[in-house]
Enzyme design. Structure first.
Site, PDB file in Angstrom:
ATOM      1  NE  ARG A   9      -3.868  -2.442   1.346  1.00  0.00           N
ATOM      2  CZ  ARG A   9      -4.535  -3.210   2.181  1.00  0.00           C
ATOM      3  NH1 ARG A   9      -4.708  -2.824   3.423  1.00  0.00           N
ATOM      4  NH2 ARG A   9      -5.092  -4.333   1.783  1.00  0.00           N
ATOM      5  CB  SER A  63     -13.986  -1.933   3.349  1.00  0.00           C
ATOM      6  OG  SER A  63     -12.582  -1.899   3.439  1.00  0.00           O
ATOM      7  N   GLY A  64     -12.980  -4.907   2.250  1.00  0.00           N
ATOM      8  CA  GLY A  64     -12.582  -5.837   1.204  1.00  0.00           C
ATOM      9  C   GLY A  64     -12.039  -5.230  -0.080  1.00  0.00           C
ATOM     10  N   GLY A  65     -11.774  -3.933  -0.080  1.00  0.00           N
ATOM     11  CA  GLY A  65     -11.274  -3.290  -1.293  1.00  0.00           C
ATOM     12  C   GLY A  65     -12.324  -2.416  -1.963  1.00  0.00           C
ATOM     13  CD  GLU A  77     -11.027  -9.941   8.443  1.00  0.00           C
ATOM     14  OE1 GLU A  77     -10.176  -9.823   9.336  1.00  0.00           O
ATOM     15  OE2 GLU A  77     -11.038  -9.253   7.410  1.00  0.00           O
ATOM     16  CE  LYS A  97     -12.343  -6.791   9.455  1.00  0.00           C
ATOM     17  NZ  LYS A  97     -11.217  -5.990   9.913  1.00  0.00           N
ATOM     18  NE  ARG A 114      -8.260  -3.398   1.375  1.00  0.00           N
ATOM     19  CZ  ARG A 114      -8.439  -4.567   0.773  1.00  0.00           C
ATOM     20  NH1 ARG A 114      -7.992  -4.723  -0.469  1.00  0.00           N
ATOM     21  NH2 ARG A 114      -9.044  -5.561   1.371  1.00  0.00           N
TER      22      ARG A 114
HETATM   23  C1  5MM Z   1      -9.903  -7.897   4.686  1.00  0.00           C
HETATM   24  O1  5MM Z   1      -8.887  -7.217   5.371  1.00  0.00           O
HETATM   25  C2  5MM Z   1      -9.224  -6.726   6.670  1.00  0.00           C
HETATM   26  C3  5MM Z   1     -10.131  -5.550   6.591  1.00  0.00           C
HETATM   27  O2  5MM Z   1      -9.513  -4.602   5.759  1.00  0.00           O
HETATM   28  P1  5MM Z   1     -10.341  -3.968   4.548  1.00  0.00           P
HETATM   29  O3  5MM Z   1     -11.433  -3.186   5.184  1.00  0.00           O
HETATM   30  O4  5MM Z   1      -9.324  -3.138   3.830  1.00  0.00           O
HETATM   31  O5  5MM Z   1     -10.838  -5.111   3.717  1.00  0.00           O
HETATM   32  C4  5MM Z   1      -7.947  -6.328   7.370  1.00  0.00           C
HETATM   33  O6  5MM Z   1      -8.144  -6.190   8.753  1.00  0.00           O
HETATM   34  C5  5MM Z   1      -6.879  -7.343   7.084  1.00  0.00           C
HETATM   35  O7  5MM Z   1      -7.200  -8.526   7.743  1.00  0.00           O
HETATM   36  C6  5MM Z   1      -5.557  -6.764   7.543  1.00  0.00           C
HETATM   37  O8  5MM Z   1      -5.271  -5.671   6.726  1.00  0.00           O
HETATM   38  C7  5MM Z   1      -4.445  -7.782   7.518  1.00  0.00           C
HETATM   39  O9  5MM Z   1      -4.254  -8.259   6.234  1.00  0.00           O
HETATM   40  P2  5MM Z   1      -2.908  -9.044   5.891  1.00  0.00           P
HETATM   41  O10 5MM Z   1      -3.220  -9.692   4.563  1.00  0.00           O
HETATM   42  O11 5MM Z   1      -1.827  -8.051   5.803  1.00  0.00           O
HETATM   43  O12 5MM Z   1      -2.670 -10.045   6.989  1.00  0.00           O
END
Ligand code: 5MM
Length: 349
Positions: free
Chosen positions: A43, A272-274, A188, A230, A303
């Site tokens: 990022r 939010s997932g992107g 999650e 989540k 994100r």
């Molecule tokens: C799906 O990712 C989680 C929520 O973030 P978004 O709202 O951006 O989708 C996020 O908490 C995620 O689990 C963390 O960023 C950790 O991800 P990584 O892949 O770095 O372990």
């Protein structure tokens, strides 16, 4: 079910339940800032920031010291590196968060790894030694934790039931350990939005995933009143030719959740997932314009809260105030969405 105050392991269930409720109270959500180094660095690269420990520390300091964050955010999810870092004046981040009225959470999985014999699918690892790490995190001030399972969709081929089962099993074992150690588990299971799958396919897969997760939670003795789910919202794949309206997303998401999430679960905080920030807020808002659900509905975005702020910061101290304003803007939009009061007009404010 009548809950005993103290579980057989000596855990104060009432304290866990109160923490879960505090995470969901007051029309607030969670700030996920638990990107692993690789994710954070990717990022950073997208906006030209150097991938160093110091830049990650500085970014997390900016987030945690945002004035008035507590008006919209109840808790922050940290990653191990951040848990052990401090502000530039030496104040531990855990202390900064607690002084700012934020509950401290920690991501404790060690990442989604290739699932043997199942090409393109993943299983999240991190159970080995988890009890000790949870105890250490509790001692450092964490009161909740997070573990993410990742489910890919590919036509009718993926996900396989093997993938669903191993990820649900890991999530449930993690959750049981969390509760034993005095931490509220954020559970999650994420159905990824990559691909051309339809809204209906996402709903079918999400329902199967959650059914598997709740089966495992029951098997492993997880106390539903002391957890937060989540999940992804039910949406069409990013490259699906037919994109649903926000109302269709809200209806499909709620129908899916009502079919599989027990009413004993106190709350659901969506990832939010992107999705772009405004779209995530709009969809969250639509969910709150439907008849009341049995659980509190909230957000646990990374994100969709951080992205505009990160671009504005771009690694320069001189941009800190603008970046913190951008973070607060997204946080306020999502707080409004939790009351069904978000509208696109807010984006111009
Ligand atoms: C799906 O990712 C989680 C929520 O973030 P978004 O709202 O951006 O989708 C996020 O908490 C995620 O689990 C963390 O960023 C950790 O991800 P990584 O892949 O770095 O372990």
């Amino acid at each position: 079910m009548s809950l005993r105050d103290v579980s057989p392991q000596g855990v104060n269930l009432q304290a866990l339940i109160e923490t879960a409720q505090a995470l969901l109270a007051g029309g607030k959500g969670l700030l996920a800032m638990d990107e692993s180094d690789g994710t954070c660095n990717r990022r950073f690269a997208s906006v030209g920031i150097a991938p160093t420990v110091e830049m990650r520390r500085a970014w997390r300091e900016l987030l945690l010291t945002t004035p008035d964050l507590r008006s919209c955010i109840s808790g922050v999810i940290l990653v191990d590196e951040t848990m052990r870092q401090a502000t530039s004046d030496g104040t531990p981040f855990v202390e900064v968060a607690r002084n700012a009225g934020l509950l401290v959470g920690i991501k404790v999985d060690t990442g989604a790894k290739a699932l043997a014999a199942h090409p393109a699918e993943k299983v999240t690892e991190g159970l080995d030694g988890l009890r000790g790490r949870l105890q250490a995190n509790f001692a450092m001030g964490a009161r909740f934790a997070k573990w993410r399972g990742v489910i890919a969709v590919e036509g009718e081929r993926l996900p396989t039931s093997a993938c669903l089962e191993v990820n649900a099993h890991a999530l449930a074992r993690y959750a049981a350990l969390c509760q034993e150690c005095g931490l509220v588990p954020i559970i999650e299971p994420e159905v990824l939005m990559d691909g051309p799958h339809t809204l209906a396919r996402c709903q079918f897969v999400t329902e199967a995933v959650l059914r598997s997760v709740f089966d495992q939670l029951a098997l492993q003795g997880v106390v539903l009143e002391a957890m937060v789910l989540k999940p992804n919202m039910v949406i069409a794949g990013l490259s699906c030719a037919v994109q649903p309206t926000v109302e269709q997303v809200a209806d499909a998401t709620l129908q899916c959740l009502r079919r599989v999430v027990p009413a004993a679960v106190p709350g659901i905080a969506f990832l939010s997932g992107g999705q772009a920030g405004p779209l995530a807020s709009d969809r969250l808002n639509a969910l709150h314009l439907r008849p009341a659900a049995p659980w509190r509905l909230s957000f646990s975005f990374a994100r969709a809260l951080q992205q505009p702020a990160l671009g504005l910061w771009a690694g320069s101290d001189s941009n800190t105030v603008a970046a913190q304003r951008a973070l607060m803007h997204r946080a306020r939009c999502n707080r409004a969405a939790l009351k069904g009061e978000y509208s696109a007009a807010m984006e111009g404010e």
